[in-house]
Design a protein around this motif. Structure first.
Motif, PDB file in Angstrom:
ATOM      1  N   UNK A  24       0.870  -1.167   0.000  1.00 58.65           N
ATOM      2  CA  UNK A  24       0.000   0.000   0.000  1.00 58.65           C
ATOM      3  C   UNK A  24       0.912   1.224   0.000  1.00 58.65           C
ATOM      4  N   UNK A  25       0.801   2.093  -0.997  1.00 51.32           N
ATOM      5  CA  UNK A  25       1.715   3.223  -1.115  1.00 51.32           C
ATOM      6  C   UNK A  25       1.778   4.061   0.161  1.00 51.32           C
ATOM      7  N   UNK A  26       2.965   4.518   0.480  1.00 51.97           N
ATOM      8  CA  UNK A  26       3.168   5.283   1.702  1.00 51.97           C
ATOM      9  C   UNK A  26       2.253   6.505   1.764  1.00 51.97           C
ATOM     10  N   UNK A  27       2.005   7.126   0.620  1.00 51.85           N
ATOM     11  CA  UNK A  27       1.203   8.348   0.644  1.00 51.85           C
ATOM     12  C   UNK A  27      -0.276   8.080   0.930  1.00 51.85           C
ATOM     13  N   UNK A  28      -0.690   6.805   0.901  1.00 54.59           N
ATOM     14  CA  UNK A  28      -2.072   6.467   1.237  1.00 54.59           C
ATOM     15  C   UNK A  28      -2.223   5.934   2.663  1.00 54.59           C
ATOM     16  N   UNK A  29      -1.106   5.667   3.328  1.00 55.50           N
ATOM     17  CA  UNK A  29      -1.167   5.024   4.643  1.00 55.50           C
ATOM     18  C   UNK A  29      -1.917   5.880   5.653  1.00 55.50           C
ATOM     19  N   UNK A  30      -1.632   7.169   5.685  1.00 50.46           N
ATOM     20  CA  UNK A  30      -2.277   8.038   6.677  1.00 50.46           C
ATOM     21  C   UNK A  30      -3.790   8.018   6.540  1.00 50.46           C
ATOM     22  N   UNK A  31      -4.278   8.153   5.309  1.00 44.95           N
ATOM     23  CA  UNK A  31      -5.731   8.183   5.107  1.00 44.95           C
ATOM     24  C   UNK A  31      -6.365   6.841   5.471  1.00 44.95           C
ATOM     25  N   UNK A  32      -5.766   5.736   5.011  1.00 42.42           N
ATOM     26  CA  UNK A  32      -6.324   4.419   5.313  1.00 42.42           C
ATOM     27  C   UNK A  32      -6.310   4.137   6.807  1.00 42.42           C
ATOM     28  N   UNK A  33      -5.278   4.621   7.488  1.00 43.93           N
ATOM     29  CA  UNK A  33      -5.137   4.325   8.915  1.00 43.93           C
ATOM     30  C   UNK A  33      -6.261   4.929   9.752  1.00 43.93           C
ATOM     31  N   UNK A  34      -6.960   5.899   9.196  1.00 46.37           N
ATOM     32  CA  UNK A  34      -8.046   6.525   9.944  1.00 46.37           C
ATOM     33  C   UNK A  34      -9.367   5.772   9.804  1.00 46.37           C
ATOM     34  N   UNK A  35      -9.389   4.743   8.954  1.00 43.29           N
ATOM     35  CA  UNK A  35     -10.588   3.922   8.829  1.00 43.29           C
ATOM     36  C   UNK A  35     -10.681   3.005  10.041  1.00 43.29           C
ATOM     37  N   UNK A  36     -11.853   2.788  10.590  1.00 37.25           N
ATOM     38  CA  UNK A  36     -11.976   2.030  11.847  1.00 37.25           C
ATOM     39  C   UNK A  36     -11.573   0.566  11.746  1.00 37.25           C
ATOM     40  N   UNK A  37     -11.547   0.011  10.542  1.00 35.29           N
ATOM     41  CA  UNK A  37     -11.245  -1.409  10.382  1.00 35.29           C
ATOM     42  C   UNK A  37      -9.826  -1.663   9.851  1.00 35.29           C
TER      43      UNK A  37
END
Length: 531
Positions: free
Chosen positions: A249-262
């Motif tokens: 998963x690209x590093x630049x997407x990690x922050x946004x995905x990490x905020x998803x509850x699951x």
């Protein structure tokens, strides 16, 4: 903690692995994981390419496993004894183990796999296992290793990722480099190979005859290959994919995905590898046959810029061939040439002038081709940065991006390159991960991730040989200190940064802490999914 990790922590993202009670384990389910890029084969005995290890580790096993805190635990060997002089290791093997084709696993497989396959063609085996002079098989369930000298680093290297045992009856009498198991693996592990749809997925199903009762918990693992980064991210977000390691998963997407509850994020599971991102040179071709030119490039590349802008803060500047993770052992030193000084570009230009490469009438010193590691978007952006950075020194850079198999052949078989990006693992001891890059006996055409620079020196060979058997910690540290200083001075590699990888996973995936410091390189026998 890096800037991105600080941010993740601030928004409440897990940067470690939560421990799940053993009693909660459930059987069943299909784990869909994504690996980027698609591996060129599924032969971990032949290549240590990262994608191969992530996939094939579900099929193959080693004599031991590496547990949390690097504890050596039973694998295909249930127990072992080491002689007082350290020259003999007797392994007692697990009973009732079968290969996936139904044939019994015996000590003959251990003897053949170690001596005839791993020692001969495994990229690190030629260095790691050369200390093994012979393997005796007094009975089907006993393998006795006879060593040329004490090798305290050896045991940890006998895990399934590093030293996968192969089936003698499937390999004997043929060329192991051409064995059909390279694309249809047959091991002893918890999952059996079912099919490989090139460009789409590899499917593994539960090994119903696995020697560990009640395991694995998962019914199936499907490894998907998704070339487009945005599509990989979308697959994780939609829960089509539940697991992705090594920056799949690209590093630049990690922050946004990490905020998803699951979704959970962790940097755990990489302790075994100690990876260093690097730019390596073919030291037998111009202009990189001149150490002054190589040093100039080392000065020109801004390590912190690369960490902050390409790897989004994950990592720290590297100083040489041994990771700072080894500092507690005394084997690491930062008393080497510092290429990060304020006047680094002036120093670089002066070195190029001294080497006889002035700026020409066309405004260019010389033109070179940079081969990009074909592992995804970060590496392509790194190539663009290298081109821009060297352009400030009036060096013209052409970029070449090929598939993994072509790139590996170009760098490690044909040596048909000038310089390339790469990352190699330092592993738990320099003997395991570092020597293979710099020793003269590791210039092995056709073997990947060894000495592809074709650089060595009698003194550094001597230092590595001495450190291999030195048991006095202070003396060993002194040997490696001189080694690091000489390698950095010669600069066959620009040591860019100590990498910090990210695993993104759905919180329905449980017991990932069981994978220990090897992470995705373990067999996932203990991983389960909440139904």
């Amino acid at each position: 903690m890096s800037s991105l990790k600080t941010l993740l922590a601030a928004v409440g993202v897990a940067v470690g692995l939560a421990v799940t009670p053993v009693a909660a384990q459930e059987s069943g389910g299909t784990l869909v994981m994504v690996v980027q890029p698609e591996p060129p084969n599924l032969a971990p005995y032949l290549s240590t390419s990262g994608p191969i290890g992530q996939v094939a580790s579900k099929v193959y096993e080693g004599l031991i496993t590496v547990g949390p805190d690097f504890k050596i635990m039973p694998g295909l060997a249930k127990s072992w004894e080491v002689s007082d002089d350290g020259l003999t290791i007797t392994f007692h093997l697990q009973e009732g183990v079968k290969w996936h084709d139904g044939e019994p696993f015996t000590s003959a497989d251990v003897q053949y796999g170690i001596m005839d396959v791993l020692r001969e063609i495994h990229p690190r085996g030629g260095s790691t296992l050369k200390v093994i002079e012979s393997v005796d098989t007094p009975d089907d369930m006993t393998a006795v290793f006879h060593l040329a000298e004490p090798a305290p680093y050896l045991m940890v290297a006998l895990n399934g990722y590093e030293s996968p045992i192969v089936a003698k009856h499937l390999f004997e009498g043929g060329n192991p480099r051409e064995n059909e198991t390279a694309n249809k693996p047959i091991g002893t592990g918890p999952f059996k190979f079912v099919e490989w749809k090139k460009g789409q997925y590899v499917r593994f199903d539960k090994n119903e005859d696995y020697w560990q009762d009640g395991k694995p918990y998962l019914d199936r693992i499907v490894v998907r290959f998704i070339a487009d980064a945005a599509t990989r991210t979308a697959a994780v977000e939609s829960e089509e994919v539940q697991y992705g390691a090594f920056g799949a998963v690209p590093y630049f997407d990690v922050e946004r995905l990490s905020q998803l509850p699951y979704i959970d994020v962790t940097t755990e599971g990489y302790g075994y590898i100690a990876p260093i991102m690097q730019v390596q040179f073919n030291t037998e071709v111009k202009p990189f046959d001149d150490p002054k030119v190589r040093q100039a490039i080392a000065y020109a590349l801004d390590r912190q810029f690369v960490i902050d802008n390409i790897w989004f803060g994950f990592g720290k500047p590297a100083t040489g061939p041994i990771s700072s993770l080894f500092k507690p052992t005394g084997l690491y030193t930062d008393e080497v040439i510092d290429f990060t000084v304020d006047d680094r570009m002036e120093k670089a230009a002066a070195l190029l002038d001294e080497a006889g490469y002035p700026v020409g009438s066309d405004g260019v010193r010389f033109t070179v081709t940079h081969d990009i590691t074909p592992y995804g978007e970060e590496w392509s952006r790194l190539g663009e940065y290298v081109k821009q950075a060297l352009g400030q020194l009036d060096i013209a850079v052409d970029l070449r991006y090929e598939d993994v198999a072509t790139w590996l052949k170009r760098v490690y078989t044909d040596y048909d390159y000038q310089f390339s990006s790469n990352f190699l693992y330092g592993l738990p001891d320099p003997v395991l991960g570092v020597h293979r890059q710099f020793h003269s006996n590791q210039i092995r055409p056709g073997t990947v991730f060894v000495n592809g620079m074709k650089w060595s020196s009698p003194r550094t060979d001597e230092l590595m040989d001495a450190a291999t058997t030195e048991t006095d910690p202070e003396k060993r540290a002194a040997l490696y200190k001189e080694f690091q200083q000489l390698v950095v001075e010669a600069s066959p590699i620009v040591f860019m940064h100590e990498m910090e990888f990210v695993t993104v996973y759905n919180d329905m995936v449980k017991n990932l802490e069981s994978t220990g410091p090897l992470g995705v390189y373990t067999n996932f026998a203990d991983v389960w999914m909440e139904q």
